[in-house]
Structures are given as C-alpha cells and as structure tokens.
Write a protein that holds these residues in place. Structure first.
Motif, PDB file in Angstrom:
ATOM      1  N   ASP A  73      51.476  45.778  57.090  1.00 51.01           N
ATOM      2  CA  ASP A  73      50.121  45.274  57.307  1.00 51.01           C
ATOM      3  C   ASP A  73      49.222  45.485  56.095  1.00 51.01           C
ATOM      4  O   ASP A  73      48.284  44.721  55.881  1.00 51.01           O
ATOM      5  N   ASP A  74      49.497  46.537  55.290  1.00 50.94           N
ATOM      6  CA  ASP A  74      48.731  46.738  54.052  1.00 50.94           C
ATOM      7  C   ASP A  74      48.921  45.546  53.125  1.00 50.94           C
ATOM      8  O   ASP A  74      47.972  45.043  52.534  1.00 50.94           O
ATOM      9  N   VAL A  75      50.157  45.124  52.984  1.00 50.18           N
ATOM     10  CA  VAL A  75      50.469  43.990  52.104  1.00 50.18           C
ATOM     11  C   VAL A  75      49.884  42.716  52.690  1.00 50.18           C
ATOM     12  O   VAL A  75      49.261  41.919  51.975  1.00 50.18           O
ATOM     13  N   ARG A  76      50.052  42.524  53.968  1.00 53.90           N
ATOM     14  CA  ARG A  76      49.545  41.326  54.642  1.00 53.90           C
ATOM     15  C   ARG A  76      48.022  41.210  54.464  1.00 53.90           C
ATOM     16  O   ARG A  76      47.498  40.110  54.273  1.00 53.90           O
ATOM     17  N   ALA A  77      47.308  42.337  54.511  1.00 56.96           N
ATOM     18  CA  ALA A  77      45.843  42.332  54.422  1.00 56.96           C
ATOM     19  C   ALA A  77      45.323  42.188  52.997  1.00 56.96           C
ATOM     20  O   ALA A  77      44.128  41.989  52.795  1.00 56.96           O
ATOM     21  N   SER A  78      46.201  42.284  52.011  1.00 59.11           N
ATOM     22  CA  SER A  78      45.764  42.323  50.611  1.00 59.11           C
ATOM     23  C   SER A  78      45.846  40.960  49.949  1.00 59.11           C
ATOM     24  O   SER A  78      46.723  40.150  50.233  1.00 59.11           O
ATOM     25  N   ASP A  79      44.907  40.734  49.032  1.00 65.15           N
ATOM     26  CA  ASP A  79      44.926  39.535  48.196  1.00 65.15           C
ATOM     27  C   ASP A  79      45.740  39.775  46.940  1.00 65.15           C
ATOM     28  O   ASP A  79      46.392  38.875  46.424  1.00 65.15           O
ATOM     29  N   VAL A  80      45.669  41.014  46.444  1.00 64.54           N
ATOM     30  CA  VAL A  80      46.363  41.405  45.224  1.00 64.54           C
ATOM     31  C   VAL A  80      47.153  42.668  45.515  1.00 64.54           C
ATOM     32  O   VAL A  80      46.624  43.617  46.094  1.00 64.54           O
ATOM     33  N   VAL A  81      48.426  42.678  45.100  1.00 64.58           N
ATOM     34  CA  VAL A  81      49.291  43.840  45.283  1.00 64.58           C
ATOM     35  C   VAL A  81      49.764  44.287  43.906  1.00 64.58           C
ATOM     36  O   VAL A  81      50.420  43.534  43.191  1.00 64.58           O
ATOM     37  N   ILE A  82      49.388  45.511  43.543  1.00 60.71           N
ATOM     38  CA  ILE A  82      49.779  46.089  42.262  1.00 60.71           C
ATOM     39  C   ILE A  82      50.832  47.158  42.533  1.00 60.71           C
ATOM     40  O   ILE A  82      50.551  48.131  43.230  1.00 60.71           O
ATOM     41  N   THR A  83      52.022  46.969  41.992  1.00 55.30           N
ATOM     42  CA  THR A  83      53.070  47.968  42.141  1.00 55.30           C
ATOM     43  C   THR A  83      53.235  48.728  40.832  1.00 55.30           C
ATOM     44  O   THR A  83      52.979  48.201  39.755  1.00 55.30           O
ATOM     45  N   MET A  84      53.646  49.970  40.957  1.00 57.48           N
ATOM     46  CA  MET A  84      53.813  50.848  39.801  1.00 57.48           C
ATOM     47  C   MET A  84      55.094  51.638  39.969  1.00 57.48           C
ATOM     48  O   MET A  84      55.074  52.793  40.360  1.00 57.48           O
ATOM     49  N   GLY A  85      56.204  50.984  39.723  1.00 54.35           N
ATOM     50  CA  GLY A  85      57.476  51.696  39.761  1.00 54.35           C
ATOM     51  C   GLY A  85      58.095  51.867  41.124  1.00 54.35           C
ATOM     52  O   GLY A  85      58.952  52.721  41.298  1.00 54.35           O
ATOM     53  N   CYS A  86      57.699  51.059  42.100  1.00 48.92           N
ATOM     54  CA  CYS A  86      58.304  51.225  43.426  1.00 48.92           C
ATOM     55  C   CYS A  86      59.397  50.197  43.682  1.00 48.92           C
ATOM     56  O   CYS A  86      59.908  50.097  44.793  1.00 48.92           O
ATOM     57  N   GLY A  87      59.745  49.439  42.679  1.00 42.61           N
ATOM     58  CA  GLY A  87      60.864  48.518  42.793  1.00 42.61           C
ATOM     59  C   GLY A  87      60.689  47.491  43.891  1.00 42.61           C
ATOM     60  O   GLY A  87      59.637  46.887  44.024  1.00 42.61           O
ATOM     61  N   ASP A  88      61.731  47.306  44.680  1.00 44.68           N
ATOM     62  CA  ASP A  88      61.732  46.278  45.715  1.00 44.68           C
ATOM     63  C   ASP A  88      61.231  46.782  47.059  1.00 44.68           C
ATOM     64  O   ASP A  88      61.405  46.113  48.069  1.00 44.68           O
ATOM     65  N   ALA A  89      60.608  47.959  47.085  1.00 42.74           N
ATOM     66  CA  ALA A  89      60.167  48.534  48.356  1.00 42.74           C
ATOM     67  C   ALA A  89      58.996  47.783  48.969  1.00 42.74           C
ATOM     68  O   ALA A  89      58.735  47.905  50.155  1.00 42.74           O
TER      69      ALA A  89
END
Length: 134
Positions: A73-89
């Motif tokens: 739901d965090d991803v679903r609610a976001s317009d922009v997703v910034i990842t920092m080394g979490c790979g395909d999680a």
C-alpha cells in the motif's frame, strides 16, 4: 494524497539510515507540496544513531523515526518511489515514477564517513523536490 501534493516513498533495506535521512530532507525541503513515506525491505530495530547525529548537525531531527516494513500500500499510495539498494524487493505498479539511488549504506560507519552520504542524499532530494514543484 491532497490536491496538488505528491507522495514520495523512500525505500532502503533496513529503513534505518539512507531512507530515513532522505525522508528527513524531503519533509524539511518539500514543504506543503510533498507527502513523505519511508520503509525498508528488512527493517532494523531502530534508526541508525549515527544517521540521527549526522542529520542533527544540519538541523533536521529524525530521532523519533522508527524503521518499518515496506507495504504494498505504501507503493500504491506513492507518486514517486526512490529505492536505495533494496533490489527487487519493491513492488512495481504502472504509472509510478521509480528511481534507484546508488548510495553507500551508512550502517556501521563513523560520522565522518556518513556526512558525505548525507550530503549526497541532500543534493538528490533537493533536485527531486525542485523537479516535483508545480
């Protein structure tokens, strides 16, 4: 998300250093135009105290933050997703903006080595906030 506001999600493995610092900068720099979330694929028990100290040096208090697990739901609610080394999680949803920021992990590092990471995060967040501004 409120009208005219963008929601940004910062994700790293432990949600204890990089993502917490990025979220702190985004809250401080984004003003009323940005809602900020942060999470981790494998959250730590607590926020990295050296990251907390490094942010305190620049007047941003992240001492009260608590690492938490990434929810779909965090991803679903976001317009922009910034990842920092979490790979395909991180789940991927169409229509979201995704960026992967290659940043060193501050875990276990002394503050002298965390400061340059903090400044790299600040620069990236400043650019992101400027890009998101209406």
């Amino acid at each position: 998300m409120a009208a005219g506001r963008m929601t940004v999600l910062f994700v790293c493995v432990h949600n204890a250093g990089r993502s917490q610092m990025a979220a702190g900068f985004a809250c401080a720099l984004g003003g009323d135009g940005v809602d900020v979330l942060s999470a981790g694929s494998e959250p730590a028990d607590r926020t990295n105290p050296v990251a907390v100290a490094a942010m305190a040096e620049v007047g941003i208090d992240i001492a009260g933050t608590q690492p938490r697990v990434l929810a779909v739901d965090d991803v679903r609610a976001s317009d922009v997703v910034i990842t920092m080394g979490c790979g395909d999680a991180c789940p991927v949803f169409p229509g979201k903006r995704y960026e992967d920021w290659a940043l060193d992990d501050p875990a276990g590092l002394p503050i002298e080595q965390v400061r340059p990471i903090r400044e790299a995060i600040r620069a990236r967040v400043e650019a992101l906030v400027a890009d998101l501004a209406p």
